[in-house]
Structures are given as structure tokens and as C-alpha cells.
Design a protein around this motif. Structure first.
Motif, PDB file in Angstrom:
ATOM      1  N   ALA A   1      -9.092  -4.689   3.164  1.00 31.87           N
ATOM      2  CA  ALA A   1      -7.694  -5.077   3.412  1.00 31.87           C
ATOM      3  C   ALA A   1      -6.775  -3.866   3.508  1.00 31.87           C
ATOM      4  O   ALA A   1      -5.836  -3.848   4.319  1.00 31.87           O
ATOM      5  CB  ALA A   1      -7.226  -6.024   2.314  1.00 31.87           C
ATOM      6  N   ASP A   2      -7.060  -2.831   2.711  1.00 29.64           N
ATOM      7  CA  ASP A   2      -6.183  -1.660   2.729  1.00 29.64           C
ATOM      8  C   ASP A   2      -6.504  -0.714   3.871  1.00 29.64           C
ATOM      9  O   ASP A   2      -5.800   0.295   4.051  1.00 29.64           O
ATOM     10  CB  ASP A   2      -6.282  -0.910   1.402  1.00 29.64           C
ATOM     11  CG  ASP A   2      -7.674  -0.391   1.109  1.00 29.64           C
ATOM     12  OD1 ASP A   2      -8.650  -0.962   1.656  1.00 29.64           O
ATOM     13  OD2 ASP A   2      -7.807   0.585   0.344  1.00 29.64           O
ATOM     14  N   ARG A   3      -7.539  -0.995   4.666  1.00 29.10           N
ATOM     15  CA  ARG A   3      -7.906  -0.121   5.774  1.00 29.10           C
ATOM     16  C   ARG A   3      -7.531  -0.712   7.137  1.00 29.10           C
ATOM     17  O   ARG A   3      -7.744  -0.064   8.164  1.00 29.10           O
ATOM     18  CB  ARG A   3      -9.422   0.167   5.770  1.00 29.10           C
ATOM     19  CG  ARG A   3      -9.965   0.734   4.458  1.00 29.10           C
ATOM     20  CD  ARG A   3      -9.176   1.954   3.971  1.00 29.10           C
ATOM     21  NE  ARG A   3      -9.124   3.033   4.907  1.00 29.10           N
ATOM     22  CZ  ARG A   3      -9.975   4.057   4.943  1.00 29.10           C
ATOM     23  NH1 ARG A   3     -10.950   4.128   4.070  1.00 29.10           N
ATOM     24  NH2 ARG A   3      -9.845   5.021   5.826  1.00 29.10           N
TER      25      ARG A   3
ATOM     26  N   PHE B   1      -6.564  -4.026  13.427  1.00 25.92           N
ATOM     27  CA  PHE B   1      -7.650  -3.150  13.886  1.00 25.92           C
ATOM     28  C   PHE B   1      -8.311  -2.448  12.721  1.00 25.92           C
ATOM     29  O   PHE B   1      -7.655  -2.041  11.756  1.00 25.92           O
ATOM     30  CB  PHE B   1      -7.062  -2.103  14.850  1.00 25.92           C
ATOM     31  CG  PHE B   1      -8.072  -1.142  15.418  1.00 25.92           C
ATOM     32  CD1 PHE B   1      -8.956  -1.553  16.401  1.00 25.92           C
ATOM     33  CD2 PHE B   1      -8.128   0.176  14.966  1.00 25.92           C
ATOM     34  CE1 PHE B   1      -9.880  -0.668  16.942  1.00 25.92           C
ATOM     35  CE2 PHE B   1      -9.047   1.062  15.494  1.00 25.92           C
ATOM     36  CZ  PHE B   1      -9.936   0.632  16.485  1.00 25.92           C
ATOM     37  N   LEU B   2      -9.650  -2.316  12.816  1.00 23.10           N
ATOM     38  CA  LEU B   2     -10.431  -1.497  11.898  1.00 23.10           C
ATOM     39  C   LEU B   2     -11.188  -0.452  12.695  1.00 23.10           C
ATOM     40  O   LEU B   2     -11.708  -0.752  13.784  1.00 23.10           O
ATOM     41  CB  LEU B   2     -11.446  -2.353  11.133  1.00 23.10           C
ATOM     42  CG  LEU B   2     -10.914  -3.207   9.987  1.00 23.10           C
ATOM     43  CD1 LEU B   2     -11.959  -4.228   9.564  1.00 23.10           C
ATOM     44  CD2 LEU B   2     -10.508  -2.332   8.799  1.00 23.10           C
TER      45      LEU B   2
ATOM     46  N   VAL C   1     -23.571  -0.631  11.275  1.00 21.04           N
ATOM     47  CA  VAL C   1     -22.165  -0.587  11.669  1.00 21.04           C
ATOM     48  C   VAL C   1     -21.349  -0.052  10.491  1.00 21.04           C
ATOM     49  O   VAL C   1     -21.559  -0.458   9.342  1.00 21.04           O
ATOM     50  CB  VAL C   1     -21.672  -1.984  12.084  1.00 21.04           C
ATOM     51  CG1 VAL C   1     -20.142  -2.047  12.123  1.00 21.04           C
ATOM     52  CG2 VAL C   1     -22.238  -2.357  13.453  1.00 21.04           C
ATOM     53  N   GLY C   2     -20.445   0.869  10.776  1.00 21.32           N
ATOM     54  CA  GLY C   2     -19.474   1.338   9.797  1.00 21.32           C
ATOM     55  C   GLY C   2     -18.104   0.791  10.152  1.00 21.32           C
ATOM     56  O   GLY C   2     -17.705   0.823  11.319  1.00 21.32           O
ATOM     57  N   LEU C   3     -17.382   0.287   9.172  1.00 19.92           N
ATOM     58  CA  LEU C   3     -16.058  -0.286   9.383  1.00 19.92           C
ATOM     59  C   LEU C   3     -15.054   0.313   8.393  1.00 19.92           C
ATOM     60  O   LEU C   3     -15.380   0.538   7.221  1.00 19.92           O
ATOM     61  CB  LEU C   3     -16.085  -1.805   9.181  1.00 19.92           C
ATOM     62  CG  LEU C   3     -16.942  -2.622  10.149  1.00 19.92           C
ATOM     63  CD1 LEU C   3     -17.015  -4.074   9.676  1.00 19.92           C
ATOM     64  CD2 LEU C   3     -16.375  -2.559  11.564  1.00 19.92           C
ATOM     65  N   GLY C   4     -13.837   0.579   8.877  1.00 16.48           N
ATOM     66  CA  GLY C   4     -12.738   0.955   8.015  1.00 16.48           C
ATOM     67  C   GLY C   4     -12.820   2.346   7.409  1.00 16.48           C
ATOM     68  O   GLY C   4     -12.155   2.643   6.428  1.00 16.48           O
ATOM     69  N   PHE C   5     -13.594   3.231   8.013  1.00 14.41           N
ATOM     70  CA  PHE C   5     -13.738   4.595   7.503  1.00 14.41           C
ATOM     71  C   PHE C   5     -12.702   5.519   8.143  1.00 14.41           C
ATOM     72  O   PHE C   5     -12.062   5.170   9.140  1.00 14.41           O
ATOM     73  CB  PHE C   5     -15.155   5.118   7.793  1.00 14.41           C
ATOM     74  CG  PHE C   5     -15.508   5.080   9.251  1.00 14.41           C
ATOM     75  CD1 PHE C   5     -15.286   6.176  10.058  1.00 14.41           C
ATOM     76  CD2 PHE C   5     -16.027   3.920   9.830  1.00 14.41           C
ATOM     77  CE1 PHE C   5     -15.575   6.141  11.415  1.00 14.41           C
ATOM     78  CE2 PHE C   5     -16.318   3.872  11.188  1.00 14.41           C
ATOM     79  CZ  PHE C   5     -16.094   4.980  11.977  1.00 14.41           C
ATOM     80  N   ASP C   6     -12.586   6.712   7.592  1.00 12.81           N
ATOM     81  CA  ASP C   6     -11.710   7.739   8.160  1.00 12.81           C
ATOM     82  C   ASP C   6     -12.439   8.391   9.333  1.00 12.81           C
ATOM     83  O   ASP C   6     -13.387   9.145   9.133  1.00 12.81           O
ATOM     84  CB  ASP C   6     -11.380   8.773   7.092  1.00 12.81           C
ATOM     85  CG  ASP C   6     -10.549   9.937   7.621  1.00 12.81           C
ATOM     86  OD1 ASP C   6     -10.149   9.912   8.803  1.00 12.81           O
ATOM     87  OD2 ASP C   6     -10.331  10.889   6.849  1.00 12.81           O
TER      88      ASP C   6
END
Length: 285
Positions: A281-283, A63-64, A81-86
């Protein structure tokens, strides 16, 4: 498995914005359709992400975090679209709140315009289809008009009532392109131009969009998406290479009854492209 062979679906919507399924139902549907990497990208809202992440874990999905931010560019509404953010980032949450805040007055103006052409009670009717009243949108009005028999389907509603020049069309000024990209990047994520084939830009305007997007720090573009044709897969693959952008893949799924494409059913990305998830990958959760 090579990165480009991953069945990733990084664009879909739940009842938290204008979809018809819960985050939990979307996760189950994605898993059943063979999706391996999934993101929920509700419009201007991150309120469903905790539920989505938990449901993804329960269904064995990677999941992202995701969101789809409405911006104004060349007088057109464009989606980033924003992906992998806090998703807990304060600037992201404040920016999305400010973006959502204009939807209520716009919805009442849409209803007033529809009333002038004989369609009464549209605001109250649209609200019955809304999971989150802060995110009332044209899609909710479209569902009401179909229910009332004014049109056969939501596509016909948009053509007749909710696009520029038609009764019921009310423009809204969204966030700026630079603001949306900054919110995403500062929160550790990657910004993606959503479904570029949908925008009615001239060649020069589209070039300006990609140039400014890259200049602000945007890193990817949706190449394979539910509203693109096979010819547009090729066109935007070339555009990704031209501008040095990674490629994303997402159905833009909203509803089993309305969407062009089901979750996980799109063609895979070309091996000649850099998948956006290779930047994240790290998110991945």
C-alpha cells in the motif's frame, strides 16, 4: 471497495522487452479495460518504468513498479515478478544487466541452429521485432518465423522449434532464485512466483520451488493469470494458503494479436486470499 475486488493487472510487457505496445499504449489500454492498479513487468529490464508511471498518472491508474526476472531452478527457467521496489536501486540494476547480458550470444546460437534446418537469416529477422536489442528472446524469433510463413502462429513456432529437444532451443543460465528475491526485497519490493502452472515440474520439484522461494523471503504467487486454467486458479489459491503467500493477479499481456488474455479481463481474486497489493500500500504511486 474490498481489496480483493480491485481490478489489478500486475503482469504485462511492453516493447522494452518482448511486448508489441509501448508503455504509454499499455497504460491507455489498461485504463480503457477498467484496470485500477497496474504494473509493467518487462523481462529483466526496468527501462520502461518511468514512462509507464507517467502514463499511468495521465490515465488515472494507480501504479506499482514491476519487473519479471528469469531464474534457473531445477534446470528449468522460472520467472519471478518483482513489485513495488525502488527501480533506481543499484543492486537491482546491476543484477538485471548481468541477467540480460547472456541473451545476445544465446540468440546467435538459436539462429545458427535454425539455419541448420534451412531457416536462414533468423537473427537479423528477429532483430526487426526487437524494441531493446539487449532483450532479444525466443518470442522475437517466433514472430519472424510466423512472418516468413514457417508456422501459423507463435505457439506453433515454440512447439516445433523453440522448446527443449527441438531445433532452435538453446538453454540459458539465468540468475539464481535467491539472488532475484534478494534484489527485489532489498529494494523494498515483494517477490512473486509468476504463472506456476506453466512450469513442467514434478510434484516434488514444485514443492521444492515453493519451499525455497518462501525460505529466501518470497511473499506471493500469481494465482489468477493469463496462462492458468480455472482449475489452476483453485490449485494455486490452495498453494498460496498452504505456504502462507499472498496472491497476485496479472494477464501476462504481450500483444493484442498473441496474448491469451487482455489487460484487466481476468476473474477477480477470491476473497479468501490476501492480495499482494495489500503488502504494498505504501509503494503505490
Amino acid at each position: 471497495m474490498p481489496d480483493h475486488d480491485i481490478n489489478a493487472d500486475l503482469h504485462c510487457h511492453s516493447v522494452v522487452s518482448d511486448g508489441t505496445l509501448t508503455p504509454e499504449a499499455l497504460a491507455a489500454r489498461a485504463a480503457a479495460n477498467g484496470v485500477q492498479l497496474w504494473a509493467l513487468t518487462d523481462h529483466d529490464e526496468v527501462g520502461g518504468l518511468e514512462r509507464a508511471a507517467e502514463a499511468a498518472r495521465a490515465n488515472g491508474l494507480r501504479f506499482l513498479t514491476g519487473v519479471e526476472i528469469s531464474v534457473t531452478f531445477c534446470s528449468e527457467t522460472v520467472h519471478i515478478v518483482g513489485l513495488g521496489f525502488d527501480a533506481a536501486d543499484a543492486a537491482v540494476r546491476q543484477g538485471l544487466y548481468d541477467t540480460r547480458n547472456g541473451r545476445g550470444p544465446r540468440a546467435r546460437e538459436i539462429a545458427d541452429q535454425l539455419a541448420r534446418v534451412g531457416i536462414k537469416g533468423a537473427y537479423e529477422g528477429a532483430l526487426r521485432f526487437v524494441g531493446n536489442p539487449e532483450l532479444i528472446s525466443r518470442t522475437h524469433f517466433a514472430r519472424f518465423l510466423v512472418e516468413q510463413g514457417h508456422c501459423r502462429d507463435t505457439s506453433e513456432v515454440f512447439r516445433k522449434y523453440l522448446t527443449e529437444g527441438k531445433p532452435g532451443y538453446v538453454p540459458h543460465r539465468w540468475a539464481s532464485l535467491g539472488d532475484a528475491i534478494r534484489w527485489i526485497r532489498d529494494a523494498g519490493g515483494v517477490a512473486v512466483i509468476a504463472h506456476p502452472g506453466r512450469y513442467k515440474f514434478t510434484a516434488n520439484e514444485e514443492y521444492a520451488l515453493f519451499t525455497e522461494f518462501k525460505g529466501h523471503g518470497g511473499q506471493a504467487v500469481e494465482v489468477v493469470t493469463g496462462s492458468h486454467t480455472p482449475a489452476e486458479y483453485v490449485e494455486y489459491a490452495d498453494k498460496a494458503k498452504e505456504f502462507g503467500l499472498a496472491a497476485s493477479r496479472g494477464s501476462d499481456f504481450h500483444s493484442p494479436d498473441e496474448s491469451h488474455c487482455d489487460l484487466g479481463r481476468l476473474p477477480l481474486l477470491s476473497p479468501s486470499l490476501q492480495p499482494v497489493w495489500s503488502l504494498l500500500a505504501d509503494r503505490v504511486q
